[in-house]
Design a protein around this motif. Structure first.
Motif, PDB file in Angstrom:
ATOM      1  N   GLY A 603       0.817  -1.199   0.000  1.00 47.51           N
ATOM      2  CA  GLY A 603       0.000   0.000   0.000  1.00 47.51           C
ATOM      3  C   GLY A 603       0.852   1.250   0.000  1.00 47.51           C
ATOM      4  N   PRO A 604       0.217   2.396  -0.197  1.00 44.39           N
ATOM      5  CA  PRO A 604       0.959   3.655  -0.231  1.00 44.39           C
ATOM      6  C   PRO A 604       1.252   4.166   1.171  1.00 44.39           C
ATOM      7  CG  PRO A 604      -1.359   4.069  -0.554  1.00 44.39           C
ATOM      8  CD  PRO A 604      -1.217   2.579  -0.485  1.00 44.39           C
ATOM      9  N   SER A 605       2.072   5.228   1.233  1.00 44.85           N
ATOM     10  CA  SER A 605       2.328   5.896   2.501  1.00 44.85           C
ATOM     11  C   SER A 605       1.014   6.379   3.091  1.00 44.85           C
ATOM     12  CB  SER A 605       3.281   7.069   2.278  1.00 44.85           C
ATOM     13  OG  SER A 605       3.612   7.684   3.495  1.00 44.85           O
ATOM     14  N   GLY A 606       0.844   6.169   4.394  1.00 49.21           N
ATOM     15  CA  GLY A 606      -0.399   6.526   5.062  1.00 49.21           C
ATOM     16  C   GLY A 606      -1.330   5.353   5.281  1.00 49.21           C
ATOM     17  N   THR A 607      -0.945   4.170   4.782  1.00 43.48           N
ATOM     18  CA  THR A 607      -1.771   2.982   4.966  1.00 43.48           C
ATOM     19  C   THR A 607      -1.812   2.569   6.437  1.00 43.48           C
ATOM     20  OG1 THR A 607      -1.280   2.161   2.743  1.00 43.48           O
ATOM     21  CG2 THR A 607      -2.027   0.531   4.360  1.00 43.48           C
ATOM     22  N   THR A 608      -2.975   2.158   6.904  1.00 36.25           N
ATOM     23  CA  THR A 608      -3.107   1.569   8.234  1.00 36.25           C
ATOM     24  C   THR A 608      -3.001   0.058   8.100  1.00 36.25           C
ATOM     25  OG1 THR A 608      -4.506   3.361   9.036  1.00 36.25           O
ATOM     26  CG2 THR A 608      -4.577   1.285  10.262  1.00 36.25           C
ATOM     27  N   ILE A 609      -1.982  -0.511   8.716  1.00 38.49           N
ATOM     28  CA  ILE A 609      -1.728  -1.950   8.639  1.00 38.49           C
ATOM     29  C   ILE A 609      -2.313  -2.615   9.874  1.00 38.49           C
ATOM     30  CG2 ILE A 609       0.039  -3.746   8.495  1.00 38.49           C
ATOM     31  CD1 ILE A 609       1.924  -1.625   7.322  1.00 38.49           C
ATOM     32  N   THR A 610      -3.108  -3.655   9.687  1.00 35.01           N
ATOM     33  CA  THR A 610      -3.651  -4.436  10.800  1.00 35.01           C
ATOM     34  C   THR A 610      -2.799  -5.683  10.979  1.00 35.01           C
ATOM     35  OG1 THR A 610      -5.899  -3.647  10.410  1.00 35.01           O
ATOM     36  CG2 THR A 610      -5.650  -5.661  11.715  1.00 35.01           C
ATOM     37  N   VAL A 611      -2.227  -5.819  12.172  1.00 35.87           N
ATOM     38  CA  VAL A 611      -1.347  -6.938  12.492  1.00 35.87           C
ATOM     39  C   VAL A 611      -2.115  -7.925  13.367  1.00 35.87           C
ATOM     40  CG1 VAL A 611       0.854  -7.618  13.510  1.00 35.87           C
ATOM     41  CG2 VAL A 611       0.616  -5.355  12.446  1.00 35.87           C
ATOM     42  N   THR A 612      -2.117  -9.195  12.971  1.00 32.31           N
ATOM     43  CA  THR A 612      -2.833 -10.223  13.727  1.00 32.31           C
ATOM     44  C   THR A 612      -1.864 -11.335  14.106  1.00 32.31           C
ATOM     45  OG1 THR A 612      -4.875  -9.753  12.530  1.00 32.31           O
ATOM     46  CG2 THR A 612      -4.749 -11.847  13.728  1.00 32.31           C
ATOM     47  N   ASN A 652      -6.175 -16.944  24.526  1.00 35.79           N
ATOM     48  CA  ASN A 652      -6.019 -17.896  23.429  1.00 35.79           C
ATOM     49  C   ASN A 652      -4.748 -17.643  22.629  1.00 35.79           C
ATOM     50  OD1 ASN A 652      -8.425 -19.334  23.937  1.00 35.79           O
ATOM     51  ND2 ASN A 652      -9.616 -17.725  22.903  1.00 35.79           N
ATOM     52  N   GLY A 653      -3.902 -16.719  23.126  1.00 32.05           N
ATOM     53  CA  GLY A 653      -2.644 -16.446  22.454  1.00 32.05           C
ATOM     54  C   GLY A 653      -2.776 -15.577  21.224  1.00 32.05           C
ATOM     55  N   SER A 654      -3.871 -14.817  21.120  1.00 35.12           N
ATOM     56  CA  SER A 654      -4.116 -13.990  19.935  1.00 35.12           C
ATOM     57  C   SER A 654      -4.037 -12.510  20.288  1.00 35.12           C
ATOM     58  CB  SER A 654      -5.491 -14.296  19.340  1.00 35.12           C
ATOM     59  OG  SER A 654      -5.590 -15.660  18.978  1.00 35.12           O
ATOM     60  N   PHE A 655      -3.767 -11.671  19.277  1.00 33.51           N
ATOM     61  CA  PHE A 655      -3.787 -10.223  19.469  1.00 33.51           C
ATOM     62  C   PHE A 655      -3.996  -9.550  18.124  1.00 33.51           C
ATOM     63  CE2 PHE A 655       0.706 -11.201  18.722  1.00 33.51           C
ATOM     64  CZ  PHE A 655       1.026 -10.299  17.714  1.00 33.51           C
ATOM     65  N   THR A 656      -4.395  -8.282  18.189  1.00 25.85           N
ATOM     66  CA  THR A 656      -4.525  -7.440  17.004  1.00 25.85           C
ATOM     67  C   THR A 656      -3.935  -6.075  17.327  1.00 25.85           C
ATOM     68  OG1 THR A 656      -6.543  -8.569  16.293  1.00 25.85           O
ATOM     69  CG2 THR A 656      -6.105  -6.398  15.334  1.00 25.85           C
ATOM     70  N   GLN A 657      -3.162  -5.540  16.391  1.00 25.79           N
ATOM     71  CA  GLN A 657      -2.528  -4.231  16.572  1.00 25.79           C
ATOM     72  C   GLN A 657      -2.480  -3.537  15.217  1.00 25.79           C
ATOM     73  OE1 GLN A 657      -1.237  -2.529  19.298  1.00 25.79           O
ATOM     74  NE2 GLN A 657      -0.828  -0.867  17.872  1.00 25.79           N
ATOM     75  N   THR A 658      -2.670  -2.217  15.198  1.00 28.38           N
ATOM     76  CA  THR A 658      -2.564  -1.470  13.952  1.00 28.38           C
ATOM     77  C   THR A 658      -1.273  -0.657  13.936  1.00 28.38           C
ATOM     78  OG1 THR A 658      -3.820   0.387  14.858  1.00 28.38           O
ATOM     79  CG2 THR A 658      -5.055  -1.317  13.659  1.00 28.38           C
ATOM     80  N   ILE A 659      -0.721  -0.489  12.732  1.00 26.61           N
ATOM     81  CA  ILE A 659       0.467   0.330  12.503  1.00 26.61           C
ATOM     82  C   ILE A 659       0.114   1.386  11.467  1.00 26.61           C
ATOM     83  CG2 ILE A 659       2.811   0.356  11.563  1.00 26.61           C
ATOM     84  CD1 ILE A 659       3.197  -2.453  12.637  1.00 26.61           C
ATOM     85  N   GLN A 660       0.391   2.643  11.783  1.00 24.87           N
ATOM     86  CA  GLN A 660       0.183   3.728  10.837  1.00 24.87           C
ATOM     87  C   GLN A 660       1.466   3.907  10.037  1.00 24.87           C
ATOM     88  OE1 GLN A 660      -2.836   5.094  10.501  1.00 24.87           O
ATOM     89  NE2 GLN A 660      -2.079   6.138   8.659  1.00 24.87           N
ATOM     90  N   ALA A 661       1.432   3.468   8.765  1.00 26.67           N
ATOM     91  CA  ALA A 661       2.633   3.419   7.929  1.00 26.67           C
ATOM     92  C   ALA A 661       2.787   4.718   7.164  1.00 26.67           C
ATOM     93  CB  ALA A 661       2.568   2.224   6.985  1.00 26.67           C
ATOM     94  N   ASN A 662       3.384   5.726   7.793  1.00 23.07           N
ATOM     95  CA  ASN A 662       3.578   7.041   7.176  1.00 23.07           C
ATOM     96  C   ASN A 662       4.998   7.199   6.669  1.00 23.07           C
ATOM     97  OD1 ASN A 662       0.934   7.810   7.822  1.00 23.07           O
ATOM     98  ND2 ASN A 662       1.562   8.525   9.864  1.00 23.07           N
ATOM     99  N   ASP A 663       5.167   8.185   5.760  1.00 17.89           N
ATOM    100  CA  ASP A 663       6.485   8.596   5.256  1.00 17.89           C
ATOM    101  C   ASP A 663       7.270   7.427   4.663  1.00 17.89           C
ATOM    102  OD1 ASP A 663       5.969  11.207   6.224  1.00 17.89           O
ATOM    103  OD2 ASP A 663       6.659  10.618   8.223  1.00 17.89           O
TER     104      ASP A 663
END
Length: 692
Positions: A603-612, A652-663
């Motif tokens: 994705g382009p700069s500024g994409t919000t990445i969802t990490v699972t 259950n050993g699971s998580f979700t986190q978002t990363i704001q992929a700027n610049d």
């Protein structure tokens, strides 16, 4: 001893790309393409990836401005206030190799991973970091000296906040429980207990057992010194003498007196940091004959006495630190006094048939010599050492006692095989062969190993006890092959479950891998179930001695867990009900390799990445790394360099986190990483994101 760093059983097949620091170097020393332009700057490293408070480390640096002073700081979450020693001075080439004491002022720091930052000597909040590295702080107990039979207070640093741990005098297997202790919010703890009575001089372990923590145990040693008082065996009125004492409380004042002249005080001063003292003083006039000298601690109340003769007298001291005691064949020091100046004195043990040693007195009429104690003796005989001048006008004697032989054990606190440990013997003949016999005086008695003692009759060796059917107390003996002396003891035949090869209690792998476990001390010829989270995954049958071996294929995670990747491994005797693997130190955990996915993957700069994340250990904190640009977050200091966020896995050993992929740089490949617990296993899962 084994360390937890050895416990990686299977090669992790994922790409082990670690979290990236701001200077472009990741946790494993690789460069990040995204930050390669900054890697030519100054660098620092430490001689160890881990450290405990007070440990000595070597700092190495390169590319620093030459001959310029720097300060080294430990970055805690939200502040950088922990100084790591004296100023750092690079040489004329900008290189430095300097020894530092890690937090030399013993300031409390929580267990965890921290940044180590190098700053110029003078800095403010806007001063940039010159170079950085990371360090994992581990807990430690501070070793100290103590006294048998007296209370002692021990301190610990570098633990996690508010953890409750168990205390053992000795190790966790054969040691004596001494209660529990709870750390404060800074990871410090303190506890007091009474050291057991009648212990010999030596170093004794104290162990903190940490349920569900890594490392699972922390050990320090108490150095015990015998309570002794040594004085010349004889002296003359007005003679300057030296009296030596050990085993008191460090720094306390000791009063020295004798029974002459109405209980006269002779001297008073403080002990050193080991609880010892040496007093020099001039003897006052007193009647001829034996007098009792007594040293008493003003704080501890400890008291010890010895005899000194006004006139001819001798005192006896051995290499073991005992007064008038030694092992068979040991060397005995004989200190004499009260004789005429420059005359010869004959010294012998019990009878002249044992040999005569001739010593010459000095100008004060004193002498010191050594004799060897005979190997053979009768426990019903009273023994003496004699001293006579050659003119046969002065003579004296002192009673001697043979040391009682002992055999003691130290268990294995650091691995799964609790049948491993060490055995120590003392009080045997000098340089004697001593045989260790298991199941002593039973029909299945077994000779295990033969030790050779030193000159004091002491020896120590590692030992592995054989399997004995069913849990119980097993007698053993140490038998001197020359003296015939016998010392007995017991050990516990705990049930065990040990991975093969024996690389520790934490294992990493995947479904379909092959595992092998062995164990001991179950019932003879019974069915043994191997369980994952109490689900049977393998079955075998024990041998006649209660030992077993089981080899099986690791099942799919979903058959033994609701999702969490950490599973408890046990061995269960179907007939006896005996269980191995339930408690420290042989509690086995198998960690399934976790998974990590991101959406989207490009994705382009500024994409919000969802990490699972899935199949991580339940309820643990997982540092999420991102090697793209992101704002500085002081809450992430203390986690590995390049940590974007720290997220807690659910049950259950699971998580979700978002990363704001700027610049982002178009066409550049970036990396998202997750470091699984326990961190020492270095299970790092990596996925890539491509910038458009």
């Amino acid at each position: 001893m084994r360390t937890k760093q050895r416990f990686l059983l299977y090669v992790v097949t994922f790409v082990l790309t670690a979290f990236l620091s701001t200077n472009g170097t990741n946790l494993f020393g690789h460069q990040s393409t995204a930050h390669a332009a900054t890697t030519s700057g100054p660098t620092i490293s430490l001689s160890s990836k881990t450290a405990y408070i007070g440990q000595t480390l070597t700092l190495t640096g390169h590319g620093l401005p030459p001959s310029t002073p720097y300060q080294l700081l430990l970055a805690n979450r939200g502040n950088t206030g922990y100084s790591l020693g004296d100023y750092i001075w690079p040489d004329a080439n900008g290189d430095v190799s300097q020894t530092i004491t890690f937090i030399s002022n013993f300031y409390p720091v929580l267990q965890g991973t921290y940044l180590v930052l190098l700053y110029p000597e003078y800095r403010n909040d806007a001063t940039p970091v010159t170079a950085q590295t990371s360090i994992q702080v581990l807990p430690t107990l501070l070793s100290l000296t103590g006294n048998s039979g007296l209370p002692i207070t021990m301190q610990g640093l570098g633990f996690t906040a508010f953890e409750t741990d168990k205390i053992y005098f000795g190790d966790a297997v054969t040691g004596t429980p001494e209660g529990t202790t709870t750390s404060d919010g800074s990871g410090s703890l303190s506890f007091t207990f009474t050291v057991p009575e009648h212990l010999d001089e030596g170093s004794y372990p104290v162990t903190i057992v940490r349920p569900n923590k890594t490392p699972a145990a922390v050990t320090a040693h108490i150095k015990l010194y015998p309570l002794t008082l040594k004085a010349p065996g004889g002296a003359k009125n007005q003679q300057v003498v030296m009296v030596h004492g050990t085993g008191f409380v460090p720094g306390e004042y000791v009063n020295l007196s004798w029974d002459a002249n109405g209980g006269q005080q002779l001297y008073n001063d403080s002990t050193d940091n080991t609880g010892a003292f040496k007093f020099w003083f001039s003897l006052p006039s007193a009647p001829l004959g034996p007098h009792t000298l007594t040293a008493q601690g003003s704080t501890s109340g400890l008291s010890v006495s010895t005899i000194m003769n006004i006139g001819p007298g001798i005192s006896l001291y051995s290499q073991n630190g005992y007064n008038a005691k030694s092992n068979p064949g040991g060397t005995l020091t004989v200190n004499g006094g009260g004789f005429n100046a420059n005359e010869q004195v004959n010294v012998y043990f019990q009878t002249t048939k044992n040999g005569i040693t001739t010593a010459t007195t000095d100008s004060t009429g004193s002498f010191s010599t050594t004799i060897q104690v005979p190997f053979q003796y009768s426990p019903t005989t009273t023994y003496y050492v004699y001293a006579k001048n050659t003119a046969d006008t002065a003579h004296t004697r002192a009673q001697f006692t043979y040391v009682t032989p002992t055999a003691s054990l130290t268990g294995n606190s650091y691995g799964a095989d609790t049948s491993e440990g060490s055995v120590s013997v003392a009080g045997f003949g000098a340089n004697e062969s001593v045989k260790i016999v298991d199941r002593y005086q039973q029909s299945n008695q077994t000779n295990l190993i033969t030790l050779t003692t030193d000159a004091t009759g002491y020896a120590r060796a590692n030992i592995t006890w054989p399997s004995t059917p069913n849990e119980g107390t097993v007698p053993f003996a140490a038998i001197g092959q020359t003296t015939g002396l016998v010392a007995t003891g017991t050990h516990i035949g705990w049930q065990t479950i040990v991975p093969q090869p024996d690389n520790g209690t934490d294992l990493v792998g995947n479904a379909g891998d092959t595992l092998t476990f062995t164990g001991k001390n179950f019932a003879a010829s019974e069915t043994i179930n191997i369980t994952f989270n109490d689900t049977v995954v393998a079955t075998t049958t024990s041998e006649a001695d209660g030992s077993y071996k089981a080899t099986f294929t690791v099942p799919a995670l979903e058959t033994v867990s609701a999702g969490a990747g950490n599973v408890k491994v046990k061995a269960v005797g179907v007939t006896s009900g005996l269980v191995a693997g339930s408690y420290y130190p042989d509690a086995i955990t198998f960690y399934y390799q976790p998974t990590l996915t991101i959406t989207p993957t490009t994705g382009p700069s500024g994409t919000t990445i969802t990490v699972t994340g899935a199949h991580f250990p339940a309820g643990v904190t997982i540092p999420i790394g991102w090697d793209g640009p992101f704002p500085y977050n002081p809450n992430n200091i203390g986690y590995p360099p390049g940590t974007y966020a720290a997220v807690n896995a659910d049950q259950n050993g699971s998580f979700t986190q978002t990363i704001q992929a700027n610049d982002l740089v178009s066409g550049q490949t970036y990396h998202v990483t997750a470091l699984s617990y326990p961190s020492y296993l270095q299970i790092v899962v990596t996925v890539t994101f491509i910038a458009q």
